[in-house]
Motif scaffolding. Sequence first.
Motif, PDB file in Angstrom:
ATOM      1  N   GLY A 274       0.802  -1.219   0.000  1.00  0.00           N
ATOM      2  CA  GLY A 274       0.000   0.000   0.000  1.00  0.00           C
ATOM      3  C   GLY A 274       0.832   1.265   0.000  1.00  0.00           C
ATOM      4  N   VAL A 275       2.038   1.197   0.609  1.00  0.00           N
ATOM      5  CA  VAL A 275       2.903   2.374   0.706  1.00  0.00           C
ATOM      6  C   VAL A 275       4.236   2.069   0.030  1.00  0.00           C
ATOM      7  CG1 VAL A 275       4.052   3.972   2.282  1.00  0.00           C
ATOM      8  CG2 VAL A 275       1.816   3.036   2.882  1.00  0.00           C
ATOM      9  N   SER A 276       4.725   3.012  -0.746  1.00  0.00           N
ATOM     10  CA  SER A 276       6.007   2.848  -1.412  1.00  0.00           C
ATOM     11  C   SER A 276       7.132   2.731  -0.390  1.00  0.00           C
ATOM     12  CB  SER A 276       6.266   4.046  -2.330  1.00  0.00           C
ATOM     13  OG  SER A 276       7.618   4.140  -2.669  1.00  0.00           O
ATOM     14  N   ILE A 277       8.042   1.784  -0.642  1.00  0.00           N
ATOM     15  CA  ILE A 277       9.210   1.635   0.231  1.00  0.00           C
ATOM     16  C   ILE A 277      10.034   2.911   0.210  1.00  0.00           C
ATOM     17  CG2 ILE A 277      11.385   0.385   0.557  1.00  0.00           C
ATOM     18  CD1 ILE A 277       9.998  -2.075  -0.602  1.00  0.00           C
ATOM     19  N   LEU A 278      10.241   3.455  -0.961  1.00  0.00           N
ATOM     20  CA  LEU A 278      11.076   4.646  -1.074  1.00  0.00           C
ATOM     21  C   LEU A 278      10.453   5.852  -0.391  1.00  0.00           C
ATOM     22  CD1 LEU A 278      12.430   4.406  -4.743  1.00  0.00           C
ATOM     23  CD2 LEU A 278      13.521   3.658  -2.619  1.00  0.00           C
ATOM     24  N   SER A 279       9.120   5.939  -0.429  1.00  0.00           N
ATOM     25  CA  SER A 279       8.475   7.111   0.163  1.00  0.00           C
ATOM     26  C   SER A 279       8.606   7.144   1.680  1.00  0.00           C
ATOM     27  CB  SER A 279       6.993   7.145  -0.231  1.00  0.00           C
ATOM     28  OG  SER A 279       6.288   6.069   0.377  1.00  0.00           O
ATOM     29  N   ALA A 320      27.108  -4.015  -5.482  1.00  0.00           N
ATOM     30  CA  ALA A 320      26.279  -3.487  -6.565  1.00  0.00           C
ATOM     31  C   ALA A 320      25.695  -2.144  -6.133  1.00  0.00           C
ATOM     32  CB  ALA A 320      25.160  -4.458  -6.910  1.00  0.00           C
ATOM     33  N   TYR A 321      25.994  -1.126  -6.903  1.00  0.00           N
ATOM     34  CA  TYR A 321      25.439   0.209  -6.659  1.00  0.00           C
ATOM     35  C   TYR A 321      24.342   0.488  -7.677  1.00  0.00           C
ATOM     36  CZ  TYR A 321      28.887   2.078  -3.337  1.00  0.00           C
ATOM     37  OH  TYR A 321      29.660   2.337  -2.220  1.00  0.00           O
ATOM     38  N   GLU A 322      23.173   0.812  -7.170  1.00  0.00           N
ATOM     39  CA  GLU A 322      22.081   1.326  -7.996  1.00  0.00           C
ATOM     40  C   GLU A 322      21.586   2.612  -7.338  1.00  0.00           C
ATOM     41  OE1 GLU A 322      21.018   0.387 -10.843  1.00  0.00           O
ATOM     42  OE2 GLU A 322      21.805  -1.650 -11.088  1.00  0.00           O
ATOM     43  N   GLY A 323      20.846   3.404  -8.081  1.00  0.00           N
ATOM     44  CA  GLY A 323      20.315   4.638  -7.507  1.00  0.00           C
ATOM     45  C   GLY A 323      19.892   5.612  -8.579  1.00  0.00           C
ATOM     46  N   TRP A 324      19.321   6.708  -8.150  1.00  0.00           N
ATOM     47  CA  TRP A 324      18.861   7.737  -9.074  1.00  0.00           C
ATOM     48  C   TRP A 324      20.046   8.404  -9.780  1.00  0.00           C
ATOM     49  CZ3 TRP A 324      13.847   7.653  -9.959  1.00  0.00           C
ATOM     50  CH2 TRP A 324      12.977   7.211  -8.947  1.00  0.00           C
ATOM     51  N   LYS A 424      24.427  -4.696  -1.641  1.00  0.00           N
ATOM     52  CA  LYS A 424      23.604  -4.049  -2.656  1.00  0.00           C
ATOM     53  C   LYS A 424      23.065  -2.733  -2.083  1.00  0.00           C
ATOM     54  CE  LYS A 424      20.681  -7.415  -3.287  1.00  0.00           C
ATOM     55  NZ  LYS A 424      19.743  -8.436  -3.786  1.00  0.00           N
ATOM     56  N   PHE A 425      23.442  -1.646  -2.721  1.00  0.00           N
ATOM     57  CA  PHE A 425      23.056  -0.326  -2.233  1.00  0.00           C
ATOM     58  C   PHE A 425      22.163   0.380  -3.253  1.00  0.00           C
ATOM     59  CE2 PHE A 425      27.360  -0.860  -0.245  1.00  0.00           C
ATOM     60  CZ  PHE A 425      26.918  -0.967   1.063  1.00  0.00           C
ATOM     61  N   TRP A 426      21.017   0.877  -2.789  1.00  0.00           N
ATOM     62  CA  TRP A 426      20.212   1.796  -3.582  1.00  0.00           C
ATOM     63  C   TRP A 426      20.407   3.187  -2.990  1.00  0.00           C
ATOM     64  CZ3 TRP A 426      17.743   2.341  -8.050  1.00  0.00           C
ATOM     65  CH2 TRP A 426      16.962   3.479  -8.220  1.00  0.00           C
ATOM     66  N   LEU A 427      21.037   4.087  -3.741  1.00  0.00           N
ATOM     67  CA  LEU A 427      21.272   5.451  -3.272  1.00  0.00           C
ATOM     68  C   LEU A 427      20.051   6.297  -3.604  1.00  0.00           C
ATOM     69  CD1 LEU A 427      24.067   4.311  -2.879  1.00  0.00           C
ATOM     70  CD2 LEU A 427      25.024   6.403  -3.852  1.00  0.00           C
ATOM     71  N   HIS A 428      19.387   6.765  -2.547  1.00  0.00           N
ATOM     72  CA  HIS A 428      18.086   7.398  -2.707  1.00  0.00           C
ATOM     73  C   HIS A 428      18.152   8.891  -2.410  1.00  0.00           C
ATOM     74  CE1 HIS A 428      13.866   7.764  -3.115  1.00  0.00           C
ATOM     75  NE2 HIS A 428      13.580   7.868  -1.830  1.00  0.00           N
ATOM     76  N   ILE A 429      17.622   9.673  -3.329  1.00  0.00           N
ATOM     77  CA  ILE A 429      17.448  11.115  -3.138  1.00  0.00           C
ATOM     78  C   ILE A 429      16.024  11.464  -3.554  1.00  0.00           C
ATOM     79  CG2 ILE A 429      19.885  11.726  -3.480  1.00  0.00           C
ATOM     80  CD1 ILE A 429      19.224  12.432  -6.374  1.00  0.00           C
ATOM     81  N   ASP A 430      15.560  12.645  -3.158  1.00  0.00           N
ATOM     82  CA  ASP A 430      14.222  13.039  -3.588  1.00  0.00           C
ATOM     83  C   ASP A 430      14.298  13.823  -4.895  1.00  0.00           C
ATOM     84  OD1 ASP A 430      14.815  15.750  -2.940  1.00  0.00           O
ATOM     85  OD2 ASP A 430      14.121  15.452  -0.889  1.00  0.00           O
ATOM     86  N   LYS A 431      13.166  14.084  -5.451  1.00  0.00           N
ATOM     87  CA  LYS A 431      13.095  14.702  -6.769  1.00  0.00           C
ATOM     88  C   LYS A 431      13.652  16.124  -6.757  1.00  0.00           C
ATOM     89  CE  LYS A 431       9.887  14.447 -10.673  1.00  0.00           C
ATOM     90  NZ  LYS A 431       8.464  14.239 -11.081  1.00  0.00           N
ATOM     91  N   GLU A 432      13.440  16.839  -5.659  1.00  0.00           N
ATOM     92  CA  GLU A 432      13.934  18.210  -5.556  1.00  0.00           C
ATOM     93  C   GLU A 432      15.455  18.237  -5.496  1.00  0.00           C
ATOM     94  OE1 GLU A 432      11.526  16.881  -3.679  1.00  0.00           O
ATOM     95  OE2 GLU A 432       9.869  17.859  -4.764  1.00  0.00           O
ATOM     96  N   GLU A 433      16.035  17.322  -4.741  1.00  0.00           N
ATOM     97  CA  GLU A 433      17.491  17.259  -4.647  1.00  0.00           C
ATOM     98  C   GLU A 433      18.098  16.893  -5.998  1.00  0.00           C
ATOM     99  OE1 GLU A 433      21.361  17.407  -3.169  1.00  0.00           O
ATOM    100  OE2 GLU A 433      19.480  18.186  -2.322  1.00  0.00           O
ATOM    101  N   GLN A 434      17.461  15.979  -6.711  1.00  0.00           N
ATOM    102  CA  GLN A 434      17.976  15.626  -8.029  1.00  0.00           C
ATOM    103  C   GLN A 434      17.968  16.833  -8.965  1.00  0.00           C
ATOM    104  OE1 GLN A 434      15.704  13.374 -11.061  1.00  0.00           O
ATOM    105  NE2 GLN A 434      17.312  11.798 -10.887  1.00  0.00           N
ATOM    106  N   ALA A 468       9.113   0.539 -10.126  1.00  0.00           N
ATOM    107  CA  ALA A 468      10.050  -0.527 -10.478  1.00  0.00           C
ATOM    108  C   ALA A 468      11.035  -0.794  -9.339  1.00  0.00           C
ATOM    109  CB  ALA A 468      10.802  -0.155 -11.750  1.00  0.00           C
ATOM    110  N   VAL A 469      11.528   0.270  -8.705  1.00  0.00           N
ATOM    111  CA  VAL A 469      12.480   0.100  -7.602  1.00  0.00           C
ATOM    112  C   VAL A 469      11.809  -0.584  -6.418  1.00  0.00           C
ATOM    113  CG1 VAL A 469      13.930   1.294  -5.927  1.00  0.00           C
ATOM    114  CG2 VAL A 469      13.905   2.049  -8.304  1.00  0.00           C
ATOM    115  N   ASP A 470      10.588  -0.166  -6.093  1.00  0.00           N
ATOM    116  CA  ASP A 470       9.875  -0.802  -4.985  1.00  0.00           C
ATOM    117  C   ASP A 470       9.726  -2.305  -5.197  1.00  0.00           C
ATOM    118  OD1 ASP A 470       9.493   1.328  -3.279  1.00  0.00           O
ATOM    119  OD2 ASP A 470       7.551   1.896  -4.097  1.00  0.00           O
TER     120      ASP A 470
END
Length: 512
Positions: A274-279, A320-324, A424-434, A468-470
């Motif tokens: 119901g809720v996004s992991i990233l959110s 493994a590095y993934e991220g925005w 395994k790392f997902w580097l997460h930033i928000d849309k404003e920071e990007q 897709a990331v979730d």
Amino acid sequence: MLEKIDLKQTIGKKAYKAEMTSLEKRLESLQQRVKDLGIPVIIAFEGWSASGKGTTIGKIVYPLDPRLFNVYTMSKLSEDAAMRPFLWNYWIKTPEKGRITIFDKSWHRLILPNLAARQSEQGAKTGQYAKNAPRLLGEAEAAGFYYDANQFEKQLADDGALIIKLFLHIGKAEQRKRFRELEKNPDTAWRVDEQDWEQNRNYDQYVKLYSEILRQTGAGERFWSIIEANDRKFATIKAYKIIIKRIEDEIYRRGQAAEKPAAREEDPAFKPPGVSILSSVDLNKSIETAAYKKEAEALQERVAELGFKLYAKRRSVVVAYEGWDAAGKGGNIKRVTERLDPRAYEVVPITVPTQEELNHHYLWRFYNKFPKDGHIAIFDRSWYGRVLVERVENLTPPEVWRRAYKEINDMERHLYNHGVILFKFWLHIDKEEQLARFKAREADPLKQYKITADDWRNRDKWDAYVEAVDEMLLRTNTGCAPWTVVESNCKKYARLRTLRIIAEELEKRLKG
């Protein structure tokens, strides 16, 4: 299984010549069809010592165009191969589309020393049970062997490969006779060693061991074909007929599939939360520069020391590095590797695949870069591109990227069973920071190369990538290879967090 095989089949010289003329022409013609249709063909020859694998392979390749096939003799593992997961040496030799790869001795025999060790106390100490088996598999590798071997074949078959497995079977007396003939000739005596004679002395036990391997790895479409090989001519004819029929059947199947494509089935197993992991990630975490410098230096020193310990203990690491886009993967990797011995690690940047890579199973290019024991491989983007960019950009059909979740989990478990330590790392930033980082790159002449039209286009698909990331995080977060979502709005905080996780996990895994 093998106990019930009748080994009395023979063929006369005249009949053999007549059949061979026809069979050679058919196989030559089929090789061109394989090339035209882009079918990767794998033929694995397995069997008893002196059963005639090499001779039969020689007969099979005689009419073929040598530019379109490879033969690999898997008798002895190189040092590199012995220091990697047991499937690595076969993965890197799998054929491109339209080519034929023939293995003289298959991946299945690698479990033989472990099976034999159950029955012999001395064997458990020496590991010398079967010729060409360089070592006993580790406990975890042996426990997962059949699953790994079967999934290896399934992954290749699902991607379009035709796998033909042939077992050459001879009797005890025939094997003994051939050993003696080889030993009489000074030019061939080297081909028989004590392990061969050990196999012959314990022939009945090895019948059971081989039968177990064939039974455990011969289910479904990837069945074993047993070839009665007491008569070499009969064995050659039967091998030809099996290979020809399997290739013809595959060509026919593809023709039928082209006329009537299979319906695509939705995957009923996944239900989005119901809720996004990233959110739910708190991106407000940060650290002061002075505190960052002090802790970063200490952590880098710890990681460097642990790198030497990895080498001493012959344990390998895959990160493994993934991220925005603009999440800071490059800077993060730089801080992790800053004090590592450069001879002990490799950073692998993953970009658009080459044509050669596209002609293989998508995991092939990653297996080629996995490190040997004692070394580190850091992937700047990874195999997860199949379920991220390939999914969002519609580069891969849904049934294919959905299949990849299990393929990836199986691959990572295979690495883990060998003793590889995975991060395994997902580097997460928000849309404003990007957006702020994109604009900063555009304004800096030295960093403008880092921002491309693709970055802006990907940003427009932010919500699709979140979905897709979730799903990726949910489906591939396993005990063997867990994901860590790294809060990266503050680059310094993100760098410390990854350094800390790597240091703590390595210390835990390298104790003693």
